[in-house]
Design a protein around this motif. Structure first.
Motif, PDB file in Angstrom:
ATOM      1  N   VAL A 124       0.883  -1.163   0.000  1.00  0.00           N
ATOM      2  CA  VAL A 124       0.000   0.000   0.000  1.00  0.00           C
ATOM      3  C   VAL A 124       0.925   1.219   0.000  1.00  0.00           C
ATOM      4  CG1 VAL A 124      -1.842   1.228   1.213  1.00  0.00           C
ATOM      5  CG2 VAL A 124      -1.718  -1.271   1.339  1.00  0.00           C
ATOM      6  N   VAL A 125       0.797   2.046  -1.042  1.00  0.00           N
ATOM      7  CA  VAL A 125       1.756   3.153  -1.204  1.00  0.00           C
ATOM      8  C   VAL A 125       1.056   4.473  -1.512  1.00  0.00           C
ATOM      9  CG1 VAL A 125       3.716   1.729  -1.955  1.00  0.00           C
ATOM     10  CG2 VAL A 125       2.084   2.518  -3.648  1.00  0.00           C
ATOM     11  N   GLU A 126       1.689   5.548  -1.103  1.00  0.00           N
ATOM     12  CA  GLU A 126       1.232   6.869  -1.537  1.00  0.00           C
ATOM     13  C   GLU A 126       2.046   7.222  -2.777  1.00  0.00           C
ATOM     14  OE1 GLU A 126      -0.287   8.804   2.644  1.00  0.00           O
ATOM     15  OE2 GLU A 126       1.745   9.271   1.987  1.00  0.00           O
ATOM     16  N   ILE A 127       1.360   7.788  -3.759  1.00  0.00           N
ATOM     17  CA  ILE A 127       2.057   8.023  -5.038  1.00  0.00           C
ATOM     18  C   ILE A 127       1.879   9.453  -5.537  1.00  0.00           C
ATOM     19  CG2 ILE A 127       1.902   5.634  -5.849  1.00  0.00           C
ATOM     20  CD1 ILE A 127      -0.522   6.515  -7.577  1.00  0.00           C
ATOM     21  N   GLU A 128       2.804   9.807  -6.446  1.00  0.00           N
ATOM     22  CA  GLU A 128       2.686  11.094  -7.140  1.00  0.00           C
ATOM     23  C   GLU A 128       2.768  10.777  -8.640  1.00  0.00           C
ATOM     24  OE1 GLU A 128       5.360  14.244  -5.615  1.00  0.00           O
ATOM     25  OE2 GLU A 128       5.940  14.382  -7.732  1.00  0.00           O
ATOM     26  N   ILE A 129       1.742  11.193  -9.370  1.00  0.00           N
ATOM     27  CA  ILE A 129       1.711  10.886 -10.805  1.00  0.00           C
ATOM     28  C   ILE A 129       2.644  11.838 -11.553  1.00  0.00           C
ATOM     29  CG2 ILE A 129       0.211  10.944 -12.867  1.00  0.00           C
ATOM     30  CD1 ILE A 129      -1.988   9.772 -11.078  1.00  0.00           C
ATOM     31  N   TYR A 130       3.492  11.281 -12.436  1.00  0.00           N
ATOM     32  CA  TYR A 130       4.368  12.168 -13.209  1.00  0.00           C
ATOM     33  C   TYR A 130       4.063  12.128 -14.698  1.00  0.00           C
ATOM     34  CZ  TYR A 130       7.199   7.935 -14.040  1.00  0.00           C
ATOM     35  OH  TYR A 130       7.628   6.682 -14.386  1.00  0.00           O
ATOM     36  N   ARG A 131       3.219  11.217 -15.140  1.00  0.00           N
ATOM     37  CA  ARG A 131       2.811  11.210 -16.549  1.00  0.00           C
ATOM     38  C   ARG A 131       1.411  10.618 -16.655  1.00  0.00           C
ATOM     39  NH1 ARG A 131       6.367   7.678 -20.032  1.00  0.00           N
ATOM     40  NH2 ARG A 131       7.995   8.974 -19.147  1.00  0.00           N
ATOM     41  N   GLU A 132       0.592  11.217 -17.532  1.00  0.00           N
ATOM     42  CA  GLU A 132      -0.776  10.706 -17.693  1.00  0.00           C
ATOM     43  C   GLU A 132      -1.129  10.615 -19.160  1.00  0.00           C
ATOM     44  OE1 GLU A 132      -4.195  11.771 -14.738  1.00  0.00           O
ATOM     45  OE2 GLU A 132      -2.739  13.418 -14.739  1.00  0.00           O
ATOM     46  N   THR A 133      -1.794   9.528 -19.533  1.00  0.00           N
ATOM     47  CA  THR A 133      -2.368   9.447 -20.882  1.00  0.00           C
ATOM     48  C   THR A 133      -3.854   9.123 -20.677  1.00  0.00           C
ATOM     49  OG1 THR A 133      -2.194   7.079 -21.212  1.00  0.00           O
ATOM     50  CG2 THR A 133      -0.204   8.376 -21.674  1.00  0.00           C
TER      51      THR A 133
ATOM     52  N   SER B 191      -5.355   6.355 -21.233  1.00  0.00           N
ATOM     53  CA  SER B 191      -5.627   5.014 -20.715  1.00  0.00           C
ATOM     54  C   SER B 191      -4.832   4.634 -19.459  1.00  0.00           C
ATOM     55  CB  SER B 191      -5.366   3.992 -21.818  1.00  0.00           C
ATOM     56  OG  SER B 191      -4.119   4.256 -22.412  1.00  0.00           O
ATOM     57  N   TYR B 192      -3.713   5.299 -19.201  1.00  0.00           N
ATOM     58  CA  TYR B 192      -2.945   4.919 -18.004  1.00  0.00           C
ATOM     59  C   TYR B 192      -2.160   6.104 -17.455  1.00  0.00           C
ATOM     60  CZ  TYR B 192       1.236   4.826 -20.944  1.00  0.00           C
ATOM     61  OH  TYR B 192       2.260   5.177 -21.774  1.00  0.00           O
ATOM     62  N   ALA B 193      -1.648   5.905 -16.231  1.00  0.00           N
ATOM     63  CA  ALA B 193      -0.793   6.936 -15.625  1.00  0.00           C
ATOM     64  C   ALA B 193       0.490   6.273 -15.138  1.00  0.00           C
ATOM     65  CB  ALA B 193      -1.526   7.584 -14.454  1.00  0.00           C
ATOM     66  N   LYS B 194       1.537   7.091 -14.964  1.00  0.00           N
ATOM     67  CA  LYS B 194       2.785   6.588 -14.383  1.00  0.00           C
ATOM     68  C   LYS B 194       3.059   7.375 -13.127  1.00  0.00           C
ATOM     69  CE  LYS B 194       5.057   4.211 -17.937  1.00  0.00           C
ATOM     70  NZ  LYS B 194       6.266   3.428 -17.936  1.00  0.00           N
ATOM     71  N   ALA B 195       3.546   6.699 -12.085  1.00  0.00           N
ATOM     72  CA  ALA B 195       3.706   7.393 -10.806  1.00  0.00           C
ATOM     73  C   ALA B 195       4.942   6.921 -10.079  1.00  0.00           C
ATOM     74  CB  ALA B 195       2.473   7.127  -9.941  1.00  0.00           C
ATOM     75  N   LYS B 196       5.394   7.757  -9.133  1.00  0.00           N
ATOM     76  CA  LYS B 196       6.475   7.299  -8.248  1.00  0.00           C
ATOM     77  C   LYS B 196       5.948   7.253  -6.810  1.00  0.00           C
ATOM     78  CE  LYS B 196       8.631  11.834  -8.367  1.00  0.00           C
ATOM     79  NZ  LYS B 196       9.691  12.593  -8.926  1.00  0.00           N
ATOM     80  N   ILE B 197       6.622   6.473  -5.979  1.00  0.00           N
ATOM     81  CA  ILE B 197       6.191   6.328  -4.578  1.00  0.00           C
ATOM     82  C   ILE B 197       6.659   7.539  -3.785  1.00  0.00           C
ATOM     83  CG2 ILE B 197       6.474   4.946  -2.480  1.00  0.00           C
ATOM     84  CD1 ILE B 197       7.028   2.525  -4.222  1.00  0.00           C
ATOM     85  N   THR B 198       5.766   8.092  -2.958  1.00  0.00           N
ATOM     86  CA  THR B 198       6.215   9.147  -2.035  1.00  0.00           C
ATOM     87  C   THR B 198       6.304   8.600  -0.619  1.00  0.00           C
ATOM     88  OG1 THR B 198       3.935   9.892  -1.874  1.00  0.00           O
ATOM     89  CG2 THR B 198       5.360  11.103  -3.396  1.00  0.00           C
ATOM     90  N   ASN B 199       5.543   7.520  -0.342  1.00  0.00           N
ATOM     91  CA  ASN B 199       5.568   6.933   0.992  1.00  0.00           C
ATOM     92  C   ASN B 199       5.069   5.491   0.914  1.00  0.00           C
ATOM     93  OD1 ASN B 199       5.809   6.839   3.748  1.00  0.00           O
ATOM     94  ND2 ASN B 199       3.794   7.759   4.155  1.00  0.00           N
ATOM     95  N   ILE B 200       5.761   4.591   1.612  1.00  0.00           N
ATOM     96  CA  ILE B 200       5.275   3.198   1.641  1.00  0.00           C
ATOM     97  C   ILE B 200       4.493   3.016   2.937  1.00  0.00           C
ATOM     98  CG2 ILE B 200       5.943   0.769   1.647  1.00  0.00           C
ATOM     99  CD1 ILE B 200       8.463   1.520   0.121  1.00  0.00           C
ATOM    100  N   LEU B 201       3.178   2.759   2.839  1.00  0.00           N
ATOM    101  CA  LEU B 201       2.351   2.604   4.046  1.00  0.00           C
ATOM    102  C   LEU B 201       2.386   1.161   4.539  1.00  0.00           C
ATOM    103  CD1 LEU B 201      -0.658   4.771   2.832  1.00  0.00           C
ATOM    104  CD2 LEU B 201       1.103   5.426   4.474  1.00  0.00           C
ATOM    105  N   LYS B 202       2.391   0.208   3.595  1.00  0.00           N
ATOM    106  CA  LYS B 202       2.533  -1.215   3.980  1.00  0.00           C
ATOM    107  C   LYS B 202       3.519  -1.853   3.008  1.00  0.00           C
ATOM    108  CE  LYS B 202       0.060  -5.475   3.864  1.00  0.00           C
ATOM    109  NZ  LYS B 202      -0.778  -5.996   2.827  1.00  0.00           N
TER     110      LYS B 202
END
Ligand SMILES: C[S@@+](CC[C@H](N)C(=O)[O-])C[C@H]1O[C@@H](n2cnc3c(N)ncnc32)[C@H](O)[C@@H]1O
Length: 378
Positions: free
Chosen positions: A34-43, A45-56
């Motif tokens: 379970v992660v908190e994410i920040e999206i850095y690219r969007e189309t 049909s899909y998005a790409k993201a990086k983790i900002t925090n790992i909750l689990k």
């Protein structure tokens, strides 16, 4: 934004579903995390993201051993236990074979995966060099900026030594005039032979299964010598006649071990020049397989085929069938195009008999695998 990862993608990213129903690919995330994410690219049909925090965190998560891991774009699975990386790659290969090639895996021999050392294994690399800042490295993840390194734990010692002793800078200075640059950086290809490095077209010797090969940094050669030796052994063990063709033959890596008069076809002239030295007993042709095959009426029993990541040009499965191949040994570095091509071979009468995975590229999502097919009608 918080998501739960339900799968790992072919490219190594975690896959989750956003509230909008869109798929998001999360760099460095593992299944069930379970992660908190920040999206850095969007189309659409899909998005790409990086983790900002790992909750689990997953129980399979480990601390990467390279200090540059989270910044450097060189590898992308170091956060996963090595044995789980191997399992992940096996699952991805088998999943593609089931979903894309529609194979029933219960009818196929799945051989044990070959692995070797997961560090200091890589003897071929392409550095980026900034002459202005006197820096050597790789591009950062999702960036055109340089991540400076003074060594890489995946590279063989002789290449790491060349970072420290100035040899990479010397090669970069020579490459400045060869159009070998990307953005602000000069690219320096390096290949480690048995006792010397090649930085360009200079030839070095590398021994595989007691056979000496002449290779340069500017041609394709497998980058994990220990596993290459096992791959060659496996391919050769499947050759049971003298009538063989080696397609996408490179510098003759397989041809050198195949029977006399094996027909080798490779499009790059530089590779073929070396192939004539490395595999003098083969009959070598320069050309694109798809064009060469249309013009030539050869007849062979076994075809070894080892295409680039893009797989086979669409006419090639039928050409191989036209050559009369009873057996095909398909060596692949991309399970997606492999599965796509197998689907075509199955349509024209071939059956998959065996699959074997080779973990040539530990700590990256890349994988090598071999599929053995025979023609049930021949
Ligand atoms: C994955 S490498 C395999 C080379 C060799 N079998 C080896 O193991 O070293 C693929 C090779 O296919 C060549 N190639 C790419 N497209 C080709 C085409 N259409 N026809 C013939 N060769 C091609 C590349 O130059 C490269 O040498």
């Amino acid at each position: 934004m918080q998501v739960t990862i339900n799968k790992i993608a072919q490219g190594g990213e975690g896959i989750a579903t956003l509230e909008s129903g869109r798929t998001v690919f999360v760099d460095g995330a593992l299944v069930n995390e379970v992660v908190e994410i920040e999206i850095y690219r969007e189309t659409k049909s899909y998005a790409k993201a990086k983790i900002t925090n790992i909750l689990k965190a997953s129980q399979d998560r480990v601390e990467p051993f390279c200090p540059h891991y989270f910044e450097c774009g060189g590898c992308n699975l170091q956060h996963l236990k090595y044995e789980k990386q191997v399992k992940l790659k096996e699952d991805l290969v088998f999943d593609h074979l089931k979903r894309i090639a529609k194979l029933d895996l219960s009818k196929i021999d799945i051989l044990p995966t070959e692995t070797d050392s997961d560090t200091s294994y890589r003897n071929r690399v392409r550095f980026h060099v900034s002459m202005a800042d006197k820096k050597i490295g790789f591009l950062k993840k999702q960036s055109d900026e340089l991540c400076e390194i003074d060594s890489c734990p995946l590279l063989v010692d002789s290449i790491n030594e060349a970072i420290g002793n100035g040899d990479i800078f010397k090669a970069a200075r020579l490459n400045m005039f060869n159009n070998n640059s990307r953005g602000n950086y000069i690219q320096v290809p390096v290949f480690a032979g048995d006792d010397k490095l090649s930085f360009s077209n200079d030839r070095v010797k590398i021994t595989v299964n007691e056979h000496p090969f002449s290779v340069s940094a500017n041609v394709f050669f497998q980058s994990n010598p220990k596993l290459l030796s096992k791959l060659v052994d496996y391919v050769v063990s499947k050759i049971d006649c003298d009538s063989v063709m080696d397609l996408y033959s490179g510098v003759g890596t397989f041809s050198a071990f195949l029977p006399k008069n094996t027909i080798a076809v490779e499009k790059q002239k530089d590779c073929l020049t070396l192939s004539k030295i490395n595999a003098p007993n083969a009959i070598s042709y320069t050309g694109e397989v798809e064009k060469w095959g249309k013009k030539n009426k050869e007849s062979v029993d076994i075809v070894v085929v080892d295409p680039p990541r893009t797989g086979l040009y669409e006419s090639v499965p039928k050409l191989i069938n036209k050559f009369g191949a009873k057996k095909i040994i398909y060596v692949s570095c991309n399970p997606v195009t492999l599965a796509r091509d197998i689907k075509e071979f199955v349509k024209i009468g071939y059956e998959v008999k065996e699959v074997k995975v080779f973990d040539f590229y530990p700590h990256t999502h890349h994988v090598e695998c071999v599929v053995l097919m025979s023609n049930v009608q021949k």
